[in-house]
Design a protein around this motif. Structure first.
Motif, PDB file in Angstrom:
ATOM      1  N   THR A  49    -131.257  48.660  54.040  1.00  0.00           N
ATOM      2  CA  THR A  49    -130.626  47.403  54.441  1.00  0.00           C
ATOM      3  C   THR A  49    -129.150  47.366  54.035  1.00  0.00           C
ATOM      4  O   THR A  49    -128.323  46.799  54.749  1.00  0.00           O
ATOM      5  CB  THR A  49    -131.395  46.179  53.903  1.00  0.00           C
ATOM      6  OG1 THR A  49    -131.595  46.320  52.494  1.00  0.00           O
ATOM      7  CG2 THR A  49    -132.745  46.036  54.608  1.00  0.00           C
ATOM      8  N   LEU A  50    -128.802  47.994  52.913  1.00  0.00           N
ATOM      9  CA  LEU A  50    -127.382  48.113  52.549  1.00  0.00           C
ATOM     10  C   LEU A  50    -126.657  48.995  53.572  1.00  0.00           C
ATOM     11  O   LEU A  50    -125.517  48.702  53.954  1.00  0.00           O
ATOM     12  CB  LEU A  50    -127.226  48.692  51.145  1.00  0.00           C
ATOM     13  CG  LEU A  50    -127.541  47.769  49.985  1.00  0.00           C
ATOM     14  CD1 LEU A  50    -127.551  48.545  48.663  1.00  0.00           C
ATOM     15  CD2 LEU A  50    -126.571  46.599  49.917  1.00  0.00           C
ATOM     16  N   GLN A  51    -127.295  50.053  54.006  1.00  0.00           N
ATOM     17  CA  GLN A  51    -126.721  50.929  55.029  1.00  0.00           C
ATOM     18  C   GLN A  51    -126.439  50.134  56.301  1.00  0.00           C
ATOM     19  O   GLN A  51    -125.368  50.255  56.903  1.00  0.00           O
ATOM     20  CB  GLN A  51    -127.694  52.069  55.322  1.00  0.00           C
ATOM     21  CG  GLN A  51    -127.346  52.938  56.518  1.00  0.00           C
ATOM     22  CD  GLN A  51    -128.427  53.974  56.757  1.00  0.00           C
ATOM     23  OE1 GLN A  51    -128.571  54.901  55.974  1.00  0.00           O
ATOM     24  NE2 GLN A  51    -129.196  53.818  57.824  1.00  0.00           N
ATOM     25  N   LEU A  52    -127.410  49.304  56.716  1.00  0.00           N
ATOM     26  CA  LEU A  52    -127.219  48.484  57.914  1.00  0.00           C
ATOM     27  C   LEU A  52    -126.049  47.529  57.741  1.00  0.00           C
ATOM     28  O   LEU A  52    -125.254  47.335  58.667  1.00  0.00           O
ATOM     29  CB  LEU A  52    -128.494  47.706  58.238  1.00  0.00           C
ATOM     30  CG  LEU A  52    -129.692  48.532  58.688  1.00  0.00           C
ATOM     31  CD1 LEU A  52    -130.905  47.631  58.904  1.00  0.00           C
ATOM     32  CD2 LEU A  52    -129.373  49.324  59.950  1.00  0.00           C
ATOM     33  N   LEU A  53    -125.939  46.917  56.566  1.00  0.00           N
ATOM     34  CA  LEU A  53    -124.817  46.021  56.305  1.00  0.00           C
ATOM     35  C   LEU A  53    -123.496  46.760  56.468  1.00  0.00           C
ATOM     36  O   LEU A  53    -122.576  46.278  57.143  1.00  0.00           O
ATOM     37  CB  LEU A  53    -124.917  45.420  54.901  1.00  0.00           C
ATOM     38  CG  LEU A  53    -123.718  44.578  54.456  1.00  0.00           C
ATOM     39  CD1 LEU A  53    -123.574  43.325  55.318  1.00  0.00           C
ATOM     40  CD2 LEU A  53    -123.857  44.218  52.983  1.00  0.00           C
ATOM     41  N   ALA A  54    -123.379  47.937  55.880  1.00  0.00           N
ATOM     42  CA  ALA A  54    -122.141  48.714  55.961  1.00  0.00           C
ATOM     43  C   ALA A  54    -121.835  49.140  57.400  1.00  0.00           C
ATOM     44  O   ALA A  54    -120.667  49.205  57.789  1.00  0.00           O
ATOM     45  CB  ALA A  54    -122.229  49.943  55.053  1.00  0.00           C
ATOM     46  N   GLU A  55    -122.870  49.400  58.189  1.00  0.00           N
ATOM     47  CA  GLU A  55    -122.665  49.779  59.588  1.00  0.00           C
ATOM     48  C   GLU A  55    -122.278  48.572  60.448  1.00  0.00           C
ATOM     49  O   GLU A  55    -121.464  48.688  61.346  1.00  0.00           O
ATOM     50  CB  GLU A  55    -123.928  50.432  60.153  1.00  0.00           C
ATOM     51  CG  GLU A  55    -124.204  51.791  59.561  1.00  0.00           C
ATOM     52  CD  GLU A  55    -125.542  52.377  59.980  1.00  0.00           C
ATOM     53  OE1 GLU A  55    -125.799  53.537  59.595  1.00  0.00           O
ATOM     54  OE2 GLU A  55    -126.348  51.702  60.667  1.00  0.00           O
TER      55      GLU A  55
END
Length: 134
Positions: A49-55
């Motif tokens: 979910t952090l990865q999605l936020l950064a993307e």
């Protein structure tokens, strides 16, 4: 060192597992942490979910920390490269997962003190939730 991207199917499965356990208990995603969710599944769900936020909100102005599982920089604006960043959001695993899937609003998390946000740009209200799994 470049981060390896978490596969969407794997990441969504981890988040779905947390949500399923929470649903069985009649609670939000973040509440499942006290149940039988193993640490590796929690870590994967947080990192995904952090990865999605950064993307979804690329940039380097705000650092979002969910100790001990991960941190990302996001949101366009002045990039931070050394020392303590001026814009930091930090929260616990349960709160982050609840925010990430929409079980908890940014405003409610801030009002209840479940999120520590410092700096003028440390506001994720417009970026959350990052994932909704039916």
């Amino acid at each position: 060192m470049a981060r390896v991207r978490i596969d969407d199917a794997l990441g969504r499965a981890a988040v779905s597992t947390v949500q399923a356990i929470a649903a069985r208990r009649g609670e939000g995603a973040g509440a499942a942490l006290g149940a039988s969710v193993d640490r590796s599944t929690l870590a994967l769900a947080v990192r995904y979910t952090l990865q999605l936020l950064a993307e979804q909100a690329p940039g380097g102005t705000v650092e979002v920390r969910v100790p001990p599982h991960g941190a990302v920089q996001c949101i366009e604006g002045p990039k931070h490269t050394r020392g303590t960043p001026p814009n930091v959001v930090e929260t616990d695993t349960a709160t982050w997962l609840a925010l990430a899937v929409g079980d908890l609003s940014w405003a409610d998390a801030r009002a209840s003190g479940r999120v520590h946000a410092s700096g003028q740009r440390a506001d994720l209200g417009g970026q959350l939730p990052v994932l909704r799994i039916p």
